[in-house]
Design a protein around this motif. Sequence first.
Motif, PDB file in Angstrom:
ATOM      1  N   THR A  31      36.633  37.867  33.423  1.00  7.00           N
ATOM      2  CA  THR A  31      37.725  37.543  34.339  1.00  7.00           C
ATOM      3  C   THR A  31      38.767  38.645  34.283  1.00  7.00           C
ATOM      4  N   ILE A  32      39.135  39.153  35.457  1.00  6.19           N
ATOM      5  CA  ILE A  32      40.168  40.172  35.577  1.00  6.19           C
ATOM      6  C   ILE A  32      41.350  39.518  36.275  1.00  6.19           C
TER       7      ILE A  32
ATOM      8  N   PRO B  81      42.751  35.863  40.458  1.00  3.21           N
ATOM      9  CA  PRO B  81      41.803  36.230  39.395  1.00  3.21           C
ATOM     10  C   PRO B  81      40.412  36.522  39.969  1.00  3.21           C
ATOM     11  N   LEU B  82      39.782  37.544  39.446  1.00  2.00           N
ATOM     12  CA  LEU B  82      38.418  37.887  39.830  1.00  2.00           C
ATOM     13  C   LEU B  82      37.516  37.465  38.677  1.00  2.00           C
ATOM     14  N   VAL B  83      36.658  36.471  38.939  1.00  2.00           N
ATOM     15  CA  VAL B  83      35.766  35.956  37.903  1.00  2.00           C
ATOM     16  C   VAL B  83      34.354  36.407  38.238  1.00  2.00           C
ATOM     17  N   LEU B  84      33.733  37.130  37.304  1.00  2.00           N
ATOM     18  CA  LEU B  84      32.415  37.702  37.531  1.00  2.00           C
ATOM     19  C   LEU B  84      31.429  37.188  36.498  1.00  2.00           C
ATOM     20  N   PHE B  85      30.193  37.044  36.936  1.00  2.00           N
ATOM     21  CA  PHE B  85      29.115  36.575  36.072  1.00  2.00           C
ATOM     22  C   PHE B  85      28.012  37.631  36.052  1.00  2.00           C
ATOM     23  N   PRO B  86      27.244  37.698  34.985  1.00  2.00           N
ATOM     24  CA  PRO B  86      26.142  38.674  34.959  1.00  2.00           C
ATOM     25  C   PRO B  86      25.166  38.423  36.102  1.00  2.00           C
TER      26      PRO B  86
END
Length: 186
Positions: free
Chosen positions: A120-121, A128-133
């Motif tokens: 999370t950035i 917020p930018l939430v990223l997953f693999p």
Amino acid sequence: MPSGLPPIGDEIPCNSLSINTPLQIGTEALTLDFRGGFKHRVDVNPDDPDDPDDPDKSVCLRLIGLKYTAEITGEDYKAVGTVTIEQDEVDVESKSRLTLTQPFPPKYDCFLDLSLCSLTIERPEADPLVLFPKEGAQTTLIGRLTQYPRAVTCSSSRARSSSSTGTSPTTSRPCSRTFPAKSGGL
């Protein structure tokens, strides 16, 4: 199990620091200091042969908690955001492994599966930018260890992420090719 491996059922917490960790977000290159840790439960490795003469004995490590946080600093060294890596799903498969590769002096290989974690950035001027693999991405923290669980040095991590909490993939692909963490005994 050989005496060098932790007992089945143990829950092992481990604090960590990862200083000067490079993180590429699109065209922005950051160097971050992550602080946090993880906790594992030791499980039987069903793929490990039941051979007492086999020098490479191993156990599964079920991730039961992980969180690392780093501040993003601006040119004036003031905090302008945070990056958080944390466990997002329950670990039902125990893909992480700890292998005793040499009994004396002890040497271990530790492979920690981080595919259950999100990145999370957060910055004040944006949501917020939430990223997953990305499915199939390599998200493994690899460590060559001389002691477990204390005085651990994990050497590298590779992770790529290409989807956010929304339904469409993002063009921002954060990537960290190394995660120079010092763990245990901190």
